[in-house]
Design an enzyme around this catalytic site. Structure first.
Site, PDB file in Angstrom:
ATOM      1  N   SER A 101    -148.354 -16.582  -4.513  1.00 32.24           N
ATOM      2  CA  SER A 101    -148.109 -16.366  -5.945  1.00 32.24           C
ATOM      3  C   SER A 101    -149.411 -16.062  -6.667  1.00 32.24           C
ATOM      4  CB  SER A 101    -147.473 -17.614  -6.559  1.00 32.24           C
ATOM      5  OG  SER A 101    -146.312 -17.950  -5.852  1.00 32.24           O
ATOM      6  N   ARG A 102    -150.537 -16.481  -6.081  1.00 32.73           N
ATOM      7  CA  ARG A 102    -151.817 -16.274  -6.756  1.00 32.73           C
ATOM      8  C   ARG A 102    -152.411 -14.891  -6.488  1.00 32.73           C
ATOM      9  NH1 ARG A 102    -152.518 -22.149  -5.663  1.00 32.73           N
ATOM     10  NH2 ARG A 102    -152.801 -23.174  -7.671  1.00 32.73           N
ATOM     11  N   HIS A 117    -141.538 -17.223   0.191  1.00 35.01           N
ATOM     12  CA  HIS A 117    -140.490 -18.185  -0.176  1.00 35.01           C
ATOM     13  C   HIS A 117    -139.132 -17.699   0.314  1.00 35.01           C
ATOM     14  CE1 HIS A 117    -143.396 -18.805  -3.665  1.00 35.01           C
ATOM     15  NE2 HIS A 117    -143.325 -20.009  -3.140  1.00 35.01           N
TER      16      HIS A 117
END
Ligand code: PAF
Length: 285
Positions: free
Chosen positions: A187-188, A38
Site C-alpha cells: 500500500s505504501r 491482499h
C-alpha cells in the site's frame, strides 16, 4: 453479498453463530488500501472456507510518533467494492473508538523477536500489531487467518503469539505478490516518485542475486550482504537501511547459513520505506 460490519458486538455475534453452525471462517486482517497482495490472500480464504471476513482498520498502536498514521492511504469505498467483486462475506470496519474505547491498561509486548530488523527500527510496532491481532482474533474467531510473507517478521511473530496464547487458529503464510517488474505489492508504493518507482524493482533483483549466490553454494552471509548492498547502491538512490540474513522463523542473525533463512531488505526512498525479502533453504524439522 458483502456486508460491512462496524461494531465488535455484531461481528462477534455473527461469527459465533457461524461457528455453531459448523461453518469454517477464513480471515484476512488488513489496514485497507487493498492491492493484489491482499486480494491473493482473500481469494485463498474464499476458496478454502465457508465464510470470509476481512478487517479494514488502520491501527494507531502500531505506528510510531513520526510515522505515517495520518497519511496512511484510506479508501474504504474502493476497498468494499473490491471485496464485493471478489466475494468477501463481511468487511469488519471499526472506528478507533470502537476498538480502543479507553486508554489501554493492558497490551501485549513482544520480546526478542521484535528486537531485530523492522522491530529494532520501529520500537513498539510489533507490540501494536500483536495487540490488535489478538483483539481481532477474539472478535472474528477465525479458523484460518492469512498473513503475507512480505512482512515475514510479522508472520513469525503472529505465529509465535498464536502458539503462546493458544489461539485456536491456523496461520497461513501467503507468498509475496509482485508487479510484473518484480516490485513487491504494498500500500505504501503510492508514496514513490516516478524515478523511485523505476528503481524499486532492483530490490527484487538484488534478492535474486542473493539467491543465485546461495544456489551456487555461497554460505557466508557477509559475502551475500556485500554483493546485495553494492548492487542496491549502484541501482537505487534510496538509503539502504538493512541487508541482513536471519534464520526463519527464529529470527537469529546468521553468519554462516544453514537451514531455512531469510534475507531481508529495507530501503528508504524520499517518502516510502520499502521492505522485501526472500526465504530460502530447507526448513529445520
Ligand atoms: O499487515 C498489516 O496490514 C497489519 O499489520 C495488520 C496485520 C492488519 C495489523 O494491523
Amino acid at each position: 453479498m458483502t456486508e460491512v460490519i462496524t461494531t465488535i458486538q455484531e461481528m462477534q455475534h455473527l461469527t459465533s453463530r457461524f461457528r455453531l453452525e459448523g461453518k469454517s471462517i477464513g480471515f484476512v486482517p488488513t489496514m485497507g488500501a487493498l492491492h493484489e497482495g491482499h486480494l491473493t490472500m482473500i481469494r485463498q480464504s474464499i476458496e478454502y472456507n465457508d465464510i470470509t471476513v476481512i478487517s479494514v482498520f488502520v491501527n494507531p498502536l502500531q505506528f510510531g510518533p513520526n510515522e505515517d498514521f495520518d497519511a496512511y492511504p484510506r479508501q474504504i469505498e474502493t476497498d468494499v467494492e473490491a471485496a464485493r467483486m471478489i466475494g468477501v462475506d463481511y468487511v469488519f470496519y471499526p472506528t478507533v473508538e470502537e476498538m480502543y474505547p479507553h486508554t489501554l491498561d493492558i497490551t501485549l509486548k513482544v520480546g526478542r523477536l521484535a528486537s531485530v530488523l523492522e522491530g529494532a527500527k520501529r520500537p513498539g510496532h510489533f507490540d501494536g500489531v500483536v495487540t490488535v491481532v489478538n483483539k481481532l482474533f477474539n472478535i472474528v474467531q477465525p479458523h484460518v487467518a492469512y498473513f503475507g510473507k512480505k512482512d515475514a517478521q510479522q508472520l513469525a511473530i503472529v505465529q509465535k503469539m498464536v502458539e503462546t496464547f493458544n489461539h485456536p487458529v491456523v496461520i497461513q503464510g501467503v507468498d509475496i505478490v509482485r508487479e510484473s517488474d518484480g516490485l513487491a505489492r504494498s500500500s505504501r508504493n503510492v508514496y514513490l516518485t516516478e524515478e523511485e518507482r523505476q528503481q524499486a524493482p532492483h530490490l527484487y533483483q538484488s534478492l535474486q542475486l542473493a539467491k543465485a549466490m546461495y544456489d551456487h553454494g555461497e554460505r557466508q552471509s557477509a559475502a551475500i550482504i556485500e554483493k546485495v548492498t553494492a548492487y542496491l547502491k549502484a541501482h537505487t538512490c534510496g538509503k539502504i537501511e538493512e541487508v541482513a540474513v536471519y534464520s526463519y522463523p527464529e529470527l537469529v542473525q546468521q553468519n554462516t547459513i544453514s537451514g531455512q533463512i531469510f534475507i531481508s531488505l529495507a530501503v528508504k526512498f524520499s517518502k516510502a520505506r520499502l521492505i522485501d525479502n526472500i526465504i530460502i533453504g530447507d526448513e529445520v524439522k
